[in-house]
Design an enzyme around this catalytic site. Structure first.
Site, PDB file in Angstrom:
ATOM      1  N   VAL A  63       0.850  -1.191   0.000  1.00 42.53           N
ATOM      2  CA  VAL A  63       0.000   0.000   0.000  1.00 42.53           C
ATOM      3  C   VAL A  63       0.888   1.245   0.000  1.00 42.53           C
ATOM      4  O   VAL A  63       1.711   1.434   0.890  1.00 42.53           O
ATOM      5  CB  VAL A  63      -0.914   0.012   1.238  1.00 42.53           C
ATOM      6  CG1 VAL A  63      -1.796   1.263   1.244  1.00 42.53           C
ATOM      7  CG2 VAL A  63      -1.765  -1.251   1.279  1.00 42.53           C
ATOM      8  N   HIS A 113       4.879   7.892   8.002  1.00 43.57           N
ATOM      9  CA  HIS A 113       5.658   9.013   8.549  1.00 43.57           C
ATOM     10  C   HIS A 113       5.487  10.284   7.727  1.00 43.57           C
ATOM     11  O   HIS A 113       5.916  11.359   8.139  1.00 43.57           O
ATOM     12  CB  HIS A 113       7.136   8.627   8.713  1.00 43.57           C
ATOM     13  CG  HIS A 113       7.941   8.664   7.441  1.00 43.57           C
ATOM     14  ND1 HIS A 113       9.292   8.905   7.438  1.00 43.57           N
ATOM     15  CD2 HIS A 113       7.588   8.468   6.140  1.00 43.57           C
ATOM     16  CE1 HIS A 113       9.740   8.876   6.191  1.00 43.57           C
ATOM     17  NE2 HIS A 113       8.731   8.598   5.403  1.00 43.57           N
ATOM     18  N   ASP A 114       4.862  10.166   6.552  1.00 44.91           N
ATOM     19  CA  ASP A 114       4.575  11.341   5.733  1.00 44.91           C
ATOM     20  C   ASP A 114       3.275  12.029   6.133  1.00 44.91           C
ATOM     21  O   ASP A 114       2.936  13.062   5.523  1.00 44.91           O
ATOM     22  CB  ASP A 114       4.449  10.944   4.253  1.00 44.91           C
ATOM     23  CG  ASP A 114       5.772  10.493   3.653  1.00 44.91           C
ATOM     24  OD1 ASP A 114       6.825  10.800   4.229  1.00 44.91           O
ATOM     25  OD2 ASP A 114       5.746   9.825   2.600  1.00 44.91           O
TER      26      ASP A 114
END
Length: 605
Positions: free
Chosen positions: A447, A517-518
């Site tokens: 994903v 983490h984005d």
């Protein structure tokens, strides 16, 4: 109304003679200097103007080359060399110099008076303690002066014993009847001084041995505040001046152009240490060199030089830039050791790469710093860091007007090269990650899998597995080509879709590598909920950094950068557990892949 201005002077070095030395107070020692070089003379072929000091807080540098004050056994150093309007300093001479405010100067008598506050360990203070009439010392400057604004009605002067020379000189040189309020902090009553003046002066002495920690500010608030436009000046220990600066500007509303607050020293630091700290701060925060290097990479300067364009004219033509601008850039690069310039300045001046400068040819340097490439655009967020810290929202979006992903979409090369950097990073950690997955014949859905670097490795390592690559349509199509090139087209399904939409529900393992983490917590939770809904009780695996003791200096800065770009950042193990709970999942285990990079296992709660 215009505020104060700085007027630069040519900088000269003079060798002067000690005329007198005496104590003004128990802790203050005055050294009187004289000499023909206070007048006009010549030095190193240059005409030197007479000494001048036009404002009460001008500064000169005392350069202690040898003799009193220099530790025993320490060799003498050469004074700075006079150049045309400036000095050529050595590191050693800078280390032997200290700043002082002229207490008085009489040009007719060629008499320069300097006050030194006694303290242990100071090279200039030790020199003043031991020096005798007839000995000589070098004095540089002043390098400029402050031109006070017009329209001053009265003065408010504040400082400690180190600022007293400037305060006393200001008061003594002001015209008769000038209104002045002054507050001076000294160690004891014995450090008070008598001033020879004709002003309308209200002077408060604060004795630190009896006044207490708030004595200075208490005296400042109690001192007379007069009518009209004030010029507020203060100097001394930097820490004590912070509340005073706020009081002038916020409580009293003094115009910044009519305010001058300067930290002469800092408790617990020598003047040399304070100067070194400021120099280090400037070096660490200067933006010129980082942008110059990025410009060189973006213009392919190293490649053009290697291809034979080795004059300013030829290089400017190859890079399609102006010769004047290019030479300015090259001077910075030469200073930093990337190149050398040879021959007479001009179009025919030659350019050569140094061995260190060859680093500009490296693909890695281009991938991260070349403005034509997507990864470099992460740096565009830095001007928005304060916005992020105050609001918790993206500094990148605040600065650019759109988010980072929209930036990458503006040019095909930006998106493609960004994916290439991520693919290279994935190649570094994926072998251990693939091993940790421990698969047999499962269907794996990657994903937000980019161009399929990780999925390709999984399918290659486990020949009985199949996979789905899910990412935005443009990226997913690049992934289709990449995976087909690996001979994996028959085992891969490509889904061009946002991971904020419903996901296919037919995978055995759902993998998200360096995706969450984005995203800030709210969006990351929304993504995980989509994954949880599709996975049901099947396996969910994250590959992410876990912030903690293993973070190095680069990791710490990168975390701040991610926070500024995306309002997200790296998370601790506790953070990941909390994020999972918010999506109806639970953290069941972690496996280190490398340093602070982990495989994080999740299951339905």
């Amino acid at each position: 109304m215009a505020g104060r201005e700085h007027r630069a002077f040519p900088i000269y070095i003079r060798e002067l003679e000690v005329l007198e030395v005496f104590d003004v107070t128990p802790l203050t020692r005055r050294v009187v200097l004289t000499g023909e070089q206070l007048g006009a003379f010549r030095n190193n072929g240059y005409a030197i103007e007479p000494f001048r000091t036009e404002n009460a807080d001008d500064h000169v540098k005392i350069v202690i080359t040898d003799g009193p004050g220099v530790p025993e056994g320490t060799p003498p150093v050469a004074p700075p060399v006079q150049d045309d309007g400036h000095l050529d300093w050595t590191r050693e001479a800078i280390g032997r110099s200290r700043d002082y405010t002229p207490r008085r100067y009489d040009p007719e008598r060629r008499r320069l008076e300097l006050d030194f506050v006694r303290h242990r360990g100071g090279i200039a203070a030790e020199w003043a303690e031991r020096v005798a009439p007839g000995q000589r010392v070098h004095v540089a400057g002043p390098r400029g002066t402050t031109v006070l604004p017009d329209g001053i009605d009265w003065y408010f002067l504040v400082g400690d014993e180190t600022a007293l020379p400037a305060i006393a000189r200001r008061i003594e040189e002001l015209p008769a009847g000038t209104p002045v309020t002054a507050v001076v902090s000294v160690p004891t009553a014995s450090e008070e001084q008598t001033l020879d003046h004709a002003t309308d002066l209200h002077l408060t002495w604060v004795h630190r041995d009896t006044a207490g920690p708030d004595g200075l500010m208490d005296a400042v608030r109690a001192a007379p505040w007069r009518d009209g436009r004030v010029y507020a000046w203060a100097a001394g220990e930097a820490g004590t001046l912070r509340p005073l600066r706020r009081w002038f500007r916020q409580d009293r509303g003094v115009d910044p152009g009519f305010t001058d607050v300067a930290g002469y020293w800092r408790a617990g630091q020598t003047q040399e240490e304070m100067g070194l700290a400021l120099h280090t701060l400037r070096r660490k925060t200067g933006l010129g060199v980082p942008h110059a290097i990025r410009a060189a990479l973006t213009l392919d300067l190293a490649e053009h030089v290697t291809d034979g364009h080795r004059t300013i004219a030829a290089l400017a033509e190859a890079a399609e830039v102006t010769q004047g601008g290019l030479r300015r850039l090259l001077r910075v690069l030469e200073q930093e050791g990337f190149c050398t310039l040879g021959g007479k300045a001009g179009a025919a001046e030659t350019v050569e790469l140094t061995p260190f400068g060859a680093v500009l040819l490296e693909e890695t340097a281009h991938s991260g710093l070349d403005r034509r490439n997507g990864y470099s655009r992460l740096d565009d967020a830095w001007p928005g860091i304060v916005h992020t810290l105050r609001t918790g929202t993206s500094g990148f979006t605040h600065v650019r007007g759109h988010d980072f992903w929209a930036e990458l979409a503006t040019e095909e090369r930006l998106g493609r090269t960004f994916d290439e950097v991520l693919g290279h990073w994935t190649e570094m950690w994926s072998p251990r990650a693939v091993e940790a997955l421990d698969l047999t014949d499962e269907h794996v859905m990657d994903v937000g899998g980019g161009t399929g670097t990780l999925l390709g490795r999984v399918l290659t390592a486990y020949p009985h597995t199949s996979g789905t690559l899910l990412d935005l349509p443009t990226t997913a199509e690049r992934g289709r080509a990449e995976l087909a090139g690996r001979g994996l087209a028959e085992r891969v399904r490509i889904v061009g879709r946002s991971f904020f939409e419903a996901l296919p529900e037919d995978a055995d393992v759902y993998v998200l590598a360096q995706v969450l983490h984005d995203w800030p917590d709210a969006e990351a939770t929304a993504i995980l909920r989509r994954v949880a809904a599709a996975a049901d009780d099947r396996r969910v695996v994250l590959f992410e950094r876990i912030s903690g003791d293993h973070d190095d200096a680069q990791d710490i800065v990168f975390d701040l950068q991610m926070h500024t770009v995306f309002a997200s950042g790296e998370r601790t193990e506790a953070d990941w557990a909390e994020l999972a709970r918010g999506a109806g999942l639970r953290l069941t285990g972690t496996t280190r892949v490398r340093e602070n990079f982990f495989m994080i296992e999740l299951r339905a709660a």
